[in-house]
Design a protein around this motif. Structure first.
Motif, PDB file in Angstrom:
ATOM      1  N   GLY A 505       0.739  -1.074  -0.075  1.00 19.41           N
ATOM      2  CA  GLY A 505       0.197  -0.179   0.051  1.00 19.41           C
ATOM      3  C   GLY A 505       0.877   1.186   0.046  1.00 19.41           C
ATOM      4  O   GLY A 505       0.226   2.144  -0.113  1.00 19.41           O
ATOM      5  N   LYS A 506       2.336   1.145   0.075  1.00 17.76           N
ATOM      6  CA  LYS A 506       3.059   2.322  -0.035  1.00 17.76           C
ATOM      7  C   LYS A 506       3.087   2.614  -1.384  1.00 17.76           C
ATOM      8  O   LYS A 506       3.995   2.117  -2.076  1.00 17.76           O
ATOM      9  CB  LYS A 506       4.240   2.116   0.643  1.00 17.76           C
ATOM     10  CG  LYS A 506       5.316   3.289   0.662  1.00 17.76           C
ATOM     11  CD  LYS A 506       6.674   2.880   1.505  1.00 17.76           C
ATOM     12  CE  LYS A 506       6.291   2.696   3.022  1.00 17.76           C
ATOM     13  NZ  LYS A 506       7.699   2.392   3.980  1.00 17.76           N
ATOM     14  N   VAL A 507       2.533   3.489  -2.232  1.00 23.72           N
ATOM     15  CA  VAL A 507       2.450   3.970  -3.543  1.00 23.72           C
ATOM     16  C   VAL A 507       3.200   5.107  -3.805  1.00 23.72           C
ATOM     17  O   VAL A 507       2.790   6.323  -3.113  1.00 23.72           O
ATOM     18  CB  VAL A 507       0.954   3.996  -4.217  1.00 23.72           C
ATOM     19  CG1 VAL A 507       0.938   4.156  -5.534  1.00 23.72           C
ATOM     20  CG2 VAL A 507       0.330   2.555  -3.707  1.00 23.72           C
ATOM     21  N   ALA A 508       4.076   5.467  -4.615  1.00 25.51           N
ATOM     22  CA  ALA A 508       4.691   6.719  -5.078  1.00 25.51           C
ATOM     23  C   ALA A 508       3.587   7.539  -5.692  1.00 25.51           C
ATOM     24  O   ALA A 508       2.703   7.259  -5.997  1.00 25.51           O
ATOM     25  CB  ALA A 508       5.742   6.286  -5.950  1.00 25.51           C
ATOM     26  N   ILE A 509       4.078   8.856  -5.867  1.00 23.10           N
ATOM     27  CA  ILE A 509       3.313   9.873  -6.791  1.00 23.10           C
ATOM     28  C   ILE A 509       3.054   9.340  -8.127  1.00 23.10           C
ATOM     29  O   ILE A 509       3.915   8.624  -8.806  1.00 23.10           O
ATOM     30  CB  ILE A 509       4.205  11.045  -6.898  1.00 23.10           C
ATOM     31  CG1 ILE A 509       4.257  11.719  -5.505  1.00 23.10           C
ATOM     32  CG2 ILE A 509       3.287  12.165  -7.566  1.00 23.10           C
ATOM     33  CD1 ILE A 509       5.026  13.064  -5.360  1.00 23.10           C
ATOM     34  N   GLY A 510       1.535   9.326  -8.651  1.00 28.32           N
ATOM     35  CA  GLY A 510       1.188   9.010  -9.775  1.00 28.32           C
ATOM     36  C   GLY A 510       0.792   7.432  -9.541  1.00 28.32           C
ATOM     37  O   GLY A 510       0.576   7.086 -10.807  1.00 28.32           O
ATOM     38  N   GLY A 511       1.108   6.492  -8.783  1.00 30.40           N
ATOM     39  CA  GLY A 511       0.864   5.270  -8.882  1.00 30.40           C
ATOM     40  C   GLY A 511      -0.387   4.616  -8.954  1.00 30.40           C
ATOM     41  O   GLY A 511      -0.925   3.833  -9.653  1.00 30.40           O
ATOM     42  N   ILE A 512      -1.196   5.508  -8.388  1.00 33.52           N
ATOM     43  CA  ILE A 512      -2.769   5.116  -8.609  1.00 33.52           C
ATOM     44  C   ILE A 512      -3.265   5.816  -9.693  1.00 33.52           C
ATOM     45  O   ILE A 512      -3.440   6.927  -9.940  1.00 33.52           O
ATOM     46  CB  ILE A 512      -3.655   5.555  -7.316  1.00 33.52           C
ATOM     47  CG1 ILE A 512      -3.018   5.123  -6.041  1.00 33.52           C
ATOM     48  CG2 ILE A 512      -5.097   5.264  -7.398  1.00 33.52           C
ATOM     49  CD1 ILE A 512      -3.723   5.687  -4.808  1.00 33.52           C
ATOM     50  N   SER A 513      -3.665   4.951 -10.750  1.00 38.26           N
ATOM     51  CA  SER A 513      -4.041   5.633 -12.087  1.00 38.26           C
ATOM     52  C   SER A 513      -4.975   4.786 -12.946  1.00 38.26           C
ATOM     53  O   SER A 513      -5.318   5.226 -14.129  1.00 38.26           O
ATOM     54  CB  SER A 513      -2.734   5.747 -12.935  1.00 38.26           C
ATOM     55  OG  SER A 513      -2.279   4.253 -13.059  1.00 38.26           O
ATOM     56  N   ARG A 514      -5.606   3.964 -12.242  1.00 39.20           N
ATOM     57  CA  ARG A 514      -6.850   3.424 -13.034  1.00 39.20           C
ATOM     58  C   ARG A 514      -7.930   3.047 -12.040  1.00 39.20           C
ATOM     59  O   ARG A 514      -7.921   2.983 -11.021  1.00 39.20           O
ATOM     60  CB  ARG A 514      -6.266   1.772 -13.347  1.00 39.20           C
ATOM     61  CG  ARG A 514      -5.113   1.871 -14.184  1.00 39.20           C
ATOM     62  CD  ARG A 514      -4.756   0.414 -14.727  1.00 39.20           C
ATOM     63  NE  ARG A 514      -4.465  -0.570 -14.004  1.00 39.20           N
ATOM     64  CZ  ARG A 514      -5.133  -1.639 -13.615  1.00 39.20           C
ATOM     65  NH1 ARG A 514      -6.104  -1.941 -14.143  1.00 39.20           N
ATOM     66  NH2 ARG A 514      -4.836  -2.269 -12.689  1.00 39.20           N
TER      67      ARG A 514
END
Length: 796
Positions: A505-514
């Motif tokens: 669940g540790k996601v970098a900037i822009g990782g959530i995209s869909r």
């Protein structure tokens, strides 16, 4: 002591096969073909595989016993914690109206990792660009006189001063770069008007008037991400009460007057710089932690911009000057996020009733200058919200790493005591997760009734409809009829819950995209990284905490209790914990302190990508520690959670190497040894030193430079001498930066008091030590009364 783990049999598959093949010549000497293609060898490998599985299951028996022991002691293992982040949904090419409704519980993804929105969102057909007025002081006298001549008419009294500023875009954070930060509480080095300006921009090639009609009267969700670097947080005694949640910012929209002559273009008005305060329908303390604020936009007739004169744009309280024609052509309206210092903070020298000196009004709906309520969760000026923000944007909502499970058929009641069921997906998130947790039991008449979760089933009465839940394993347990009711025979049991957690669940900037829930023309992204994700505890972790848990019983009383419980904080990677009883970090730490009921906890993360030699906790790190300690402390205890205060020092070491040694290699080894010695995580004097080939080896890593121990050249000389290849140390020079910002060089020792730790820059040379580098800085005074004036950039 830790429970010893017995291993019944540690042989592997390959070892079993080789052992059987070695016995073949003894029992069946006529069997000579032992290649893998032989059918007999294949049968032996099959039985070895089955034996390997039996050994694995047998070795799991001690682990099951250990988990049972922990359960009998009442020690619950911490489940994985989910990642949380802010996401924005943009209407790039979709229809302008009606706004797209994104309900709570909508799934978005970062690769294969699912996230679920926790709040609803109406996606308006606007994007945002954020600006602030950065003070400009390095102007020559000729330029200043020219601007004074141009803007002389804006000075209404003899005490007014022109304050020059540069319109600066607050760009979103980027991976691998330091976060952009603007300090709204500092009109000298931050923003001259203590505000950030959010420009609402229409989609490309969209009609501005149609966009105004589409957003008029709608709810706009604004996300704010405060700066992550803060000194610390405070948990005051609980008898002080709780405060009213307040965002800490005033949200205002441009409110020009309609042009009575009718000569202005559609969407433009006239008049002075006036602003209407936006009604806030939902707010979180966004200066204290990342959060959301939802405001109601005015009707279409009031969504106006000013028709500026050439010399008027950007002056005074007007929005900042925008020189990018592509941005100004899409501008729909301006929203100002103004920092309003509270009664307990240093408000500066503004002249307005709110301390900002901007003379703003709300356009007839009240003066808009009421002081916000001070949050009771942060008690002092130093530990309160600072007004430093990193990002702001529109069409924002919160997403939590989770998968929603609705109405799962858990099982059928048997009517026996302590009925136990297992949920399909684990770990199970708490009530704060999207959707929460609901367990329902069906009565004889077919109706469903919700039962409540309880920590201890034996604390329930015979008529209480309760259950206990082990969130890591998903174990659901009901009562025995005396302690909690038991589901009757044949009754249905179903559960709705959220599952998730873990370091994925540790996601970098822009990782959530869909997101499959969004129609075409809409995009989703996370402009800031997620926070809070962490792995759960293993059985070994629980065993190591048995003796400590039996001592403190999950309650913070002694200094050891604070240290042990803080180390179990979920979702953070703690490298070091120090506890200072009776210590007030806001007082002079050079004096002896004895503050009854006050405890300061110093926490240092295990790593810091931006400052690896001087790691410091960020806002989310401190918030996780505070949230973990708060329910476990005594009600009369005031707890300060702080990061270290690093004192910059420059260390220069001159060495002479042994004959035959490569000087550069030895110098690098000495540099590593001195850095390790002064490190906040691995520094300090080691317990022993080992002998190696007649040379003293470098010391083993310690537990961090100790608090209250001065840095002395003699200690550094001793560490450098122990490095292999060093004949002797010629000299050691140390320079330090004192509390006033002055550099003192050389010094006999660097005092380390309170929460201070050394942050060393090490230079090693052959021969005499070099003079350490020295840096200095200064400060400026705040003008009494200011009139912001934009500085026009040079153009070709």
């Amino acid at each position: 002591m830790t429970i010893r783990i017995p291993v019944l049999d540690d042989r592997t598959f390959d070892q079993l096969v080789q052992e059987v093949l070695a016995r073949v010549p003894v029992h069946t000497p006529e069997w000579t073909n032992l290649n893998e293609s032989d059918p007999g060898v294949t049968l032996l490998e099959l039985f070895a595989f089955l034996t390997d599985n039996l050994l694995y299951r047998g070795n799991r028996i001690p682990e099951a016993n250990r988990l049972k022991f922990l359960t009998m002691l009442g020690i619950a293992l911490q489940p994985p914690s989910p990642g949380t982040g802010l996401i924005t949904v943009s209407n790039d090419k979709g229809p302008l109206a009606p706004p797209l409704a994104v309900p709570a519980g909508t799934e978005v993804r970062a690769g294969q990792v699912p996230f679920t929105t926790s709040t609803g969102l109406d996606v308006l057909p606007v994007t945002s660009a954020v600006y602030y007025k950065q003070p400009q002081t390095a102007l020559d006298a000729v330029t200043q006189n020219r601007y004074r001549l141009i803007y002389q008419t804006f000075l209404e009294s003899a005490t007014d001063f022109l304050t020059f500023y540069k319109p600066v875009s607050l760009d979103p954070p980027a991976t691998g770069k330091p976060d952009p930060v603007v300090d709204l509480s500092d009109p000298v080095n931050g923003a001259v008007d203590r505000s950030v300006w959010v420009a609402l921009l229409a989609p490309k090639n969209a009609d501005l008037d149609a966009v105004r009609r589409a957003i008029a009267g709608q709810t706009l969700s604004i996300g704010v991400y405060p700066a992550t670097r803060i000194p610390g947080q405070v948990l005051p005694p609980r008898h002080t009460g709780t405060g009213v949640a307040d965002p800490g910012l005033v949200f205002e929209i441009a409110a020009p007057e309609p042009d009575p002559s009718g000569l202005s273009a559609p969407g433009f008005g006239v008049g002075p710089a006036r602003y209407a305060r936006l009604p806030v329908t939902y707010a979180e303390p966004v200066l204290d932690r990342p959060g959301l604020v939802q405001v109601s936009l005015p009707p279409y007739e009031q969504l106006l911009l000013w028709a500026f004169d050439p010399e008027e744009e950007g002056t005074g309280d007007f929005p900042p000057r925008v020189d990018d024609a592509a941005v100004s052509a899409r501008l729909v309206s301006w929203i100002r996020l103004r920092h309003q210092p509270t009664a307990g903070t240093a408000a500066g020298t503004g002249t307005g009733t709110d301390g900002c000196g901007c003379g703003c009004s709300d356009g007839g709906s009240g003066d808009g200058l009421g002081s916000p309520v001070t949050s009771a969760s942060l008690s002092t000026v130093t530990d309160g919200p600072t007004g430093r923000i990193t990002w702001a944007g529109v069409n924002a909502t919160r997403a939590v790493q989770s998968v929603a499970v609705a109405s799962e058929n858990v099982g059928t009641g048997t009517g026996t005591p302590f009925q136990t069921f297992t949920l399909a997906r684990t770990p199970v998130l708490g009530d704060g997760a999207p959707g929460g947790l609901t367990v329902e039991v069906q009565d004889i008449d077919g109706t469903w009734h919700a039962w409540s979760e309880i920590d201890d089933i034996y604390a329930a009465g015979p008529t209480d409809t309760v259950f206990t839940l082990e969130r890591t394993t998903g174990g659901l347990t009901f009562g025995n009829g005396l302690s909690g009711m038991r589901p009757s025979r044949g009754s249905g049991i179903r559960a709705s819950y959220a599952s998730g957690g873990g370091l994925q669940g540790k996601v970098a900037i822009g990782g959530i995209s869909r997101s499959t829930a969004l129609p075409g023309g809409f995009t989703v992204t996370n402009p800031v990284p997620t926070w809070g994700a962490g792995d759960g505890e293993s059985a070994a972790d629980g065993e190591s905490a048995v003796t400590r848990w039996l001592r403190h019983r999950d309650r913070l009383v002694t200094a050891d209790d604070f240290r042990d419980i803080t180390r179990r904080t979920p979702g953070v990677d703690l490298g070091r914990v120090e506890v200072l009883p009776l210590f007030n970090p806001d007082q002079d730490d050079d004096q002896a302190q004895n503050w009854p009921g006050m405890v300061t906890v110093l926490v240092i993360p295990r790593s810091d990508p931006l400052r690896p030699q001087a790691p410091s906790p960020d806002r989310q790190f401190l918030g996780a520690v505070c949230g973990w300690l708060d329910p476990r402390r005594l009600v009369t205890t005031e707890v300060h959670v702080r990061g270290p205060v690093y004192r910059p020092i420059q260390v220069s070491v001159g060495i002479v190497t042994l004959p035959g040694q490569v000087p550069s290699t030895v110098e690098q080894a000495v540099t590593r040894a001195v850095r390790t010695f002064l490190s906040p995580l691995t520094g300090g004097l080691p317990p022993t030193a080992a002998e190696d080939d007649g040379l003293i080896a470098p010391p083993a890593a310690g537990t961090g430079w100790p608090l209250g121990v001065d840095v002395r050249p003699q200690d550094i000389e001793a560490i450098a001498t122990r490095v292999a290849g060093v004949r002797y140390v010629d000299s050691v020079l140390i320079a330090m930066t004192d509390d006033n910002g002055s550099v003192v060089s050389p010094v006999d020792s660097v005092p380390i008091t309170g929460l201070r730790l050394p942050a060393a820059t090490v230079t090693v040379t052959s021969g005499a030590a070099l003079d350490p580098a020295v840096l200095s800085g200064g400060s400026q005074q705040v003008p009494a009364t200011q009139v912001p004036v934009p500085v026009v950039p040079d153009t070709c």
